[in-house]
Design an enzyme around this catalytic site. Structure first.
Site, PDB file in Angstrom:
ATOM      1  N   SER A  33     -29.994  98.086  -0.524  1.00 58.87           N
ATOM      2  CA  SER A  33     -31.351  97.972   0.017  1.00 58.87           C
ATOM      3  C   SER A  33     -31.376  98.285   1.511  1.00 58.87           C
ATOM      4  O   SER A  33     -32.322  98.897   2.010  1.00 58.87           O
ATOM      5  CB  SER A  33     -31.897  96.575  -0.236  1.00 58.87           C
ATOM      6  OG  SER A  33     -31.941  96.322  -1.610  1.00 58.87           O
TER       7      SER A  33
ATOM      8  N   LYS B  43     -31.123  84.921   4.691  1.00 61.18           N
ATOM      9  CA  LYS B  43     -31.277  86.368   4.838  1.00 61.18           C
ATOM     10  C   LYS B  43     -32.741  86.681   5.111  1.00 61.18           C
ATOM     11  O   LYS B  43     -33.590  86.474   4.238  1.00 61.18           O
ATOM     12  CB  LYS B  43     -30.831  87.019   3.517  1.00 61.18           C
ATOM     13  CG  LYS B  43     -30.292  88.419   3.652  1.00 61.18           C
ATOM     14  CD  LYS B  43     -29.590  88.785   2.352  1.00 61.18           C
ATOM     15  CE  LYS B  43     -29.404  90.265   2.177  1.00 61.18           C
ATOM     16  NZ  LYS B  43     -28.754  90.606   0.906  1.00 61.18           N
TER      17      LYS B  43
ATOM     18  N   HIS C 279     -30.728  98.645  -8.868  1.00 64.29           N
ATOM     19  CA  HIS C 279     -31.185  97.368  -9.439  1.00 64.29           C
ATOM     20  C   HIS C 279     -31.885  97.595 -10.783  1.00 64.29           C
ATOM     21  O   HIS C 279     -31.709  96.827 -11.718  1.00 64.29           O
ATOM     22  CB  HIS C 279     -32.180  96.673  -8.498  1.00 64.29           C
ATOM     23  CG  HIS C 279     -31.610  96.203  -7.204  1.00 64.29           C
ATOM     24  ND1 HIS C 279     -32.157  96.541  -5.991  1.00 64.29           N
ATOM     25  CD2 HIS C 279     -30.552  95.399  -6.923  1.00 64.29           C
ATOM     26  CE1 HIS C 279     -31.459  95.957  -5.013  1.00 64.29           C
ATOM     27  NE2 HIS C 279     -30.479  95.272  -5.556  1.00 64.29           N
TER      28      HIS C 279
ATOM     29  N   ARG D 126     -20.821  97.086  -7.908  1.00 63.27           N
ATOM     30  CA  ARG D 126     -20.836  98.512  -7.563  1.00 63.27           C
ATOM     31  C   ARG D 126     -19.460  99.021  -7.208  1.00 63.27           C
ATOM     32  O   ARG D 126     -19.121 100.170  -7.433  1.00 63.27           O
ATOM     33  CB  ARG D 126     -21.780  98.763  -6.381  1.00 63.27           C
ATOM     34  CG  ARG D 126     -23.233  98.563  -6.714  1.00 63.27           C
ATOM     35  CD  ARG D 126     -24.040  98.413  -5.461  1.00 63.27           C
ATOM     36  NE  ARG D 126     -23.587  97.261  -4.701  1.00 63.27           N
ATOM     37  CZ  ARG D 126     -23.986  96.955  -3.483  1.00 63.27           C
ATOM     38  NH1 ARG D 126     -24.835  97.740  -2.864  1.00 63.27           N
ATOM     39  NH2 ARG D 126     -23.548  95.874  -2.870  1.00 63.27           N
TER      40      ARG D 126
HETATM   41  N1  COA Z   1     -27.938  98.630  -6.766  1.00 67.33           N
HETATM   42  C1  COA Z   1     -28.260  98.698  -5.494  1.00 67.33           C
HETATM   43  N2  COA Z   1     -27.992  97.739  -4.606  1.00 67.33           N
HETATM   44  C2  COA Z   1     -27.368  96.658  -5.062  1.00 67.33           C
HETATM   45  C3  COA Z   1     -26.982  96.512  -6.393  1.00 67.33           C
HETATM   46  C4  COA Z   1     -27.298  97.569  -7.272  1.00 67.33           C
HETATM   47  N3  COA Z   1     -26.957  97.530  -8.552  1.00 67.33           N
HETATM   48  N4  COA Z   1     -26.380  95.333  -6.535  1.00 67.33           N
HETATM   49  C5  COA Z   1     -26.364  94.753  -5.335  1.00 67.33           C
HETATM   50  N5  COA Z   1     -26.960  95.564  -4.447  1.00 67.33           N
HETATM   51  C6  COA Z   1     -27.097  95.340  -3.002  1.00 67.33           C
HETATM   52  C7  COA Z   1     -28.448  94.873  -2.598  1.00 67.33           C
HETATM   53  O1  COA Z   1     -29.314  95.960  -2.376  1.00 67.33           O
HETATM   54  C8  COA Z   1     -28.128  94.119  -1.333  1.00 67.33           C
HETATM   55  O2  COA Z   1     -28.035  95.055  -0.278  1.00 67.33           O
HETATM   56  P1  COA Z   1     -28.336  94.654   1.234  1.00 67.33           P
HETATM   57  O3  COA Z   1     -27.280  93.676   1.625  1.00 67.33           O
HETATM   58  O4  COA Z   1     -28.251  95.958   1.895  1.00 67.33           O
HETATM   59  O5  COA Z   1     -29.717  94.035   1.254  1.00 67.33           O
HETATM   60  C9  COA Z   1     -26.732  93.556  -1.594  1.00 67.33           C
HETATM   61  O6  COA Z   1     -26.203  94.341  -2.618  1.00 67.33           O
HETATM   62  C10 COA Z   1     -26.686  92.140  -2.105  1.00 67.33           C
HETATM   63  O7  COA Z   1     -27.955  91.769  -2.507  1.00 67.33           O
HETATM   64  P2  COA Z   1     -28.390  90.995  -3.786  1.00 67.33           P
HETATM   65  O8  COA Z   1     -27.798  91.523  -5.026  1.00 67.33           O
HETATM   66  O9  COA Z   1     -29.851  90.927  -3.740  1.00 67.33           O
HETATM   67  O10 COA Z   1     -27.704  89.640  -3.581  1.00 67.33           O
HETATM   68  P3  COA Z   1     -27.898  88.621  -2.443  1.00 67.33           P
HETATM   69  O11 COA Z   1     -26.531  88.425  -1.937  1.00 67.33           O
HETATM   70  O12 COA Z   1     -28.952  88.943  -1.478  1.00 67.33           O
HETATM   71  O13 COA Z   1     -28.428  87.377  -3.269  1.00 67.33           O
HETATM   72  C11 COA Z   1     -28.240  85.618  -4.934  1.00 67.33           C
HETATM   73  C12 COA Z   1     -27.698  86.910  -4.338  1.00 67.33           C
HETATM   74  C13 COA Z   1     -29.725  85.560  -5.020  1.00 67.33           C
HETATM   75  C14 COA Z   1     -27.694  85.610  -6.326  1.00 67.33           C
HETATM   76  C15 COA Z   1     -27.660  84.450  -4.102  1.00 67.33           C
HETATM   77  O14 COA Z   1     -28.051  84.585  -2.760  1.00 67.33           O
HETATM   78  C16 COA Z   1     -28.085  83.101  -4.601  1.00 67.33           C
HETATM   79  O15 COA Z   1     -27.667  82.678  -5.655  1.00 67.33           O
HETATM   80  N6  COA Z   1     -28.928  82.391  -3.853  1.00 67.33           N
HETATM   81  C17 COA Z   1     -29.374  81.046  -4.195  1.00 67.33           C
HETATM   82  C18 COA Z   1     -28.577  79.971  -3.466  1.00 67.33           C
HETATM   83  C19 COA Z   1     -27.423  79.478  -4.310  1.00 67.33           C
HETATM   84  O16 COA Z   1     -27.542  79.103  -5.450  1.00 67.33           O
HETATM   85  N7  COA Z   1     -26.234  79.470  -3.717  1.00 67.33           N
HETATM   86  C20 COA Z   1     -25.038  78.998  -4.401  1.00 67.33           C
HETATM   87  C21 COA Z   1     -24.284  80.141  -5.043  1.00 67.33           C
HETATM   88  S1  COA Z   1     -23.046  80.732  -3.948  1.00 67.33           S
END
Ligand code: COA
Length: 172
Positions: free
Chosen positions: A131, A44, A20, A93
């Protein structure tokens, strides 16, 4: 005067990993102000509190005035409008991330035409990181120093200690 480009890098950051951070620093070079925003996601259940997740990020962006740590709930595009962001940054990724990210990018653009999603590729050192993997390794007593920034290693260790009960294996 040129309009400031405001970028938004959203995520759960539960906890923030080196991957990240890598994406955050790359994104921060492409805009004038970058908001790294922690979602409070009802879908989540997070392991770390919102306060912890924000604190972890803040510790790593100390002295970087163009990177702001924030949090939001509800729709991402509404938050983007609020802070006047024109770009959402996301890390890709592997191919497996693509489908989900592609769908999100299209939904977000349908909801708010002015927003663009930019996908960044992390350093190859971090493409395997997530994560959940960090939490699992920490909970089982493994070394997480190559996965998360040094400033939060001890804190994560402390928080994850004794959070899983391990059943002794049976020997026959
Ligand atoms: N390095 C390490 N891990 C990474 C990464 C990186 N560069 N990029 C993504 N990840 C991992 C995270 O660690 C996480 O792992 P986990 O599942 O083991 O916890 C996973 O990828 C995805 O997590 P994250 O990038 O935090 O995305 P998310 O799916 O939890 O949340 C949001 C994404 C916040 C953008 C999305 O939930 C959101 O927009 N929420 C608001 C509601 C909304 O607007 N919805 C409509 C759009 S569909």
């Amino acid at each position: 005067m040129r309009k400031k480009i405001i970028g938004l890098y959203p995520g759960s950051f539960d906890p923030v990993t080196n991957g990240h951070l890598d994406i955050s620093f790359r994104a921060s070079k492409l805009c004038d102000i970058l908001y790294v925003a922690v979602v409070t996601n009802p879908k989540k259940q997070s392991f770390f509190s919102l306060e912890d997740r924000i604190e972890f990020l803040k510790r790593n962006f100390q002295g970087k005035s163009h990177i702001r740590v924030s949090s939001f709930n509800g729709l991402l595009v509404n938050y983007a409008k609020k802070i006047k962001a024109s770009i959402i940054f996301r890390g890709l990724r592997a191919v497996s991330d693509f489908e989900y990210e592609f769908q999100m990018a299209l939904i977000n653009r349908t909801l708010f035409q002015k927003i663009e999603t930019v996908f960044l590729v992390p350093s190859e050192k971090y493409v395997f990181l997530s994560s959940s993997a960090v939490k699992e390794v920490a909970q089982l007593g493994g070394n997480i120093k190559n996965f998360v920034p040094p400033k939060i290693v001890q804190y994560i260790k402390k928080k994850t200690k004794n959070t899983v009960s391990v059943t002794k294996p049976l020997h026959f």
